[in-house]
Design an enzyme around this catalytic site. Structure first.
Site, mmCIF file in Angstrom:
data_model
loop_
_atom_site.group_PDB
_atom_site.id
_atom_site.type_symbol
_atom_site.label_atom_id
_atom_site.label_comp_id
_atom_site.label_asym_id
_atom_site.label_seq_id
_atom_site.Cartn_x
_atom_site.Cartn_y
_atom_site.Cartn_z
ATOM 1 C CB VAL A 1 -0.715 1.160 -13.670
ATOM 2 C CG1 VAL A 1 -0.548 -0.115 -12.843
ATOM 3 C CG2 VAL A 1 -0.518 0.848 -15.145
ATOM 4 C CD GLU A 2 -5.063 -1.228 -10.711
ATOM 5 O OE1 GLU A 2 -5.673 -2.297 -10.554
ATOM 6 O OE2 GLU A 2 -4.390 -0.972 -11.740
ATOM 7 C CB SER A 3 1.464 0.935 -8.720
ATOM 8 O OG SER A 3 1.732 0.902 -10.107
#
Length: 540
Positions: free
Chosen positions: A344-346
């Site tokens: 996930v990007e985070s």
């Protein structure tokens, strides 16, 4: 206050923020979002008129619908004489309709970049560099020869953030530039008395270190304020747990629990912060009824497992918000989650990604890294594949995921991921609008089709440039509930269609252009349209 302690009350901290401050704020939706600092800064403005004319740098946005920043934006929108906010650089304004309207009505400057580009911007300016040099955005709406990341006329006039085209060794790049922040609002779980900051109960720590470094860098050394849940004695924190060393932080503020939620809908779940790793069995996954969305998500997973077979190993992937984020759950349902490692990007690796305003958090990740480092995995093609949603696809294969006239959700992480992934699986429904399409008896039943065509002659705004993808050697497919296309130098080629559909009536007539049809055209796997699991683990 004890000698040497950086722990202060919130009013003492926010009064240090000057007028015209450039404030970088952490927060992936509500993950790691310092809501209490934003609230108290705005309350000080309402009481004293200061600070005013601040400029926010948000990546992507530290709020969710109805939460602090959205509430502040709503008050500002209803105040025609507001002097608090002069503008913002934001990578996803979608969670705040009021912020969007302020930008659209030209009341504040509005600029947008991709999440990954903004993450690297803070790292680069902390090194004293002018900005971020990248090929992300070439030939898209971010290119200065198109919209240049400007969201309104006021931004075009002020040019506080701008993008230049740079040529190196005959190759074009984009140089993204913006003001260096002189204030940073960041968040962690625990700080000791000298400011050492840890994040043990957070679902992500995004770019809190680089935000602090950017604020502290020359030529103007700014201030860093950290919001935490609790204070520890110095030196009791484990050195390897410290995400931001104390010398980089000026003030520490303890926030009430209601302004320190783990994500939009979750106060605290140890499975999100990785303190407890649950077994990823089907009981963890919400029931996903058979539908067109499930057909598409299953087809994405099939494609990813084909990549596993080709590479003869498990693969590392990114799954975007929407239909793609359902793929991880189907992988668990099929028992193949150990073959497809999701990110996930985070920052999370593995686990089950959450959706909606909780997007950014994962249940049971096996690793969490910084956001700039995660986007290096995407932009550098370190991942093996990615699946992202689409709203429009044109005859050249260009993709627009979200931009329409009057709509301003922002690009999010899409431009970087779509540019960098060596294999792209764009996913979405074939048509839009009110429709009644059922999956029953092992096939697709189009009772009423959508009246809005998504495969169009030209997309409204290019966010993925197909020509650049082909130049890089990307393998690209477009997956829907009724058809699968592949990108070639001659445009889209129809390779698969749902069983028993009429290709002319149900596919070609619903497109604004005529794709090529593969000589090896075949029906989509019939297992996609059946209730029972597909039995994918046995194949592997």
């Amino acid at each position: 206050m004890m000698v040497g302690s950086k722990v202060v009350n919130v009013e003492e901290a926010v009064e240090k923020v000057p007028d015209k401050a450039v404030i970088a704020v952490s927060g992936f939706n509500l993950l790691i979002a310092p809501e209490y600092l934003l609230l108290k800064l705005y309350e000080r403005y309402k009481e004293t008129g200061h600070p005013k004319h601040i400029f926010l740098e948000l990546n992507p946005i530290p709020t969710a619908p109805g939460k602090v920043l959205d509430q502040i934006a709503t008050e500002l929108y209803n105040d025609p004489d507001q002097e608090f906010l002069s503008g913002l650089l934001i990578t996803y304004p979608g969670w705040s309709p009021a912020l969007q309207k302020m930008i659209q009505e030209n009341r504040i400057e509005g600029y947008t970049w991709s999440i990954g580009t903004a993450s690297w911007f803070f790292r680069e300016v902390s090194r004293g560099l002018p900005g971020v040099l990248t090929r992300v955005g070439l030939g898209t709406f971010l290119d200065p020869r198109e919209d240049g990341g400007y969201l309104n006329d006021l931004a075009k006039e002020k040019r506080r953030c701008w993008i230049d085209v740079i040529t190196i060794d005959g190759k074009e790049y984009l140089l993204y530039r913006a003001p260096k922040p002189n204030v940073a609002f960041i968040r962690g779980t625990t700080a000791d008395e000298i400011g050492n900051l840890t994040t043990e109960k957070e679902g992500s720590f995004t770019e809190i270190l680089t935000l602090a470094q950017a604020a502290k860098a020359e030529p103007e050394k700014g201030i860093v304020i950290a919001q935490v849940e609790r204070i520890a004695k110095y030196p009791s924190l484990k050195p390897q747990d410290v995400k931001v060393p104390g010398p980089l932080i000026d003030y520490v503020v303890i926030a009430p629990p209601e302004y320190h939620k783990q994500s939009a809908n979750i106060q605290y779940d140890p499975r999100i912060s990785g303190e407890i790793i649950p077994p990823l069995d089907p009981k963890l996954v919400p029931k996903f009824e058979l539908s067109t969305k499930k057909v598409i998500a299953r087809r994405i997973l099939l494609e990813m497992l084909e990549i596993c077979k080709k590479l003869k190993r498990p693969i590392l992937v990114n799954l975007g918000i929407g239909i793609p984020d359902k793929v991880a759950g189907i992988a668990i349902e099929e028992g193949v989650q150990d073959y497809v490692f999701t990110t996930v990007e985070s920052g999370p690796f593995g686990g089950l990604a959450l959706g909606g305003p909780d997007f950014g958090a994962s249940i049971g990740p096996f690793a969490i890294i910084s956001q700039p480092d995660q986007f290096a995995n995407y932009e550098g093609g370190i991942i093996d594949a990615a699946s992202l949603g689409f709203m429009q696809v044109d005859e050249k294969g260009n993709v627009n995921p979200s931009l329409l006239p009057g709509r301003l959700p922002g690009p999010g992480g899409f431009p970087v991921i779509a540019y960098g992934s060596p294999r792209m699986l764009f996913a979405g429904h074939f048509t839009a609008g009110k429709k009644d399409i059922r999956v029953e008896n092992g096939k697709l039943n189009i009772v009423k089709d959508g009246n809005i065509k998504k495969f169009v002659k030209s997309v409204y705004k290019i966010v993925y440039n197909a020509a650049l993808g082909l130049e890089k050697g990307q393998e690209v497919k477009y997956i829907t509930e009724r058809a699968v296309f592949r990108l070639t130098k001659d445009g889209l080629v129809l390779e698969e269609y749902a069983p028993e559909l009429d290709i002319d009536r149900d596919i070609l007539s619903k497109m604004e252009f005529e794709p090529k049809v593969s000589p090896k055209l075949k029906e989509m796997d019939e297992r996609l349209f059946k209730e029972e699991p597909m039995g994918l683990r046995d194949e592997l």
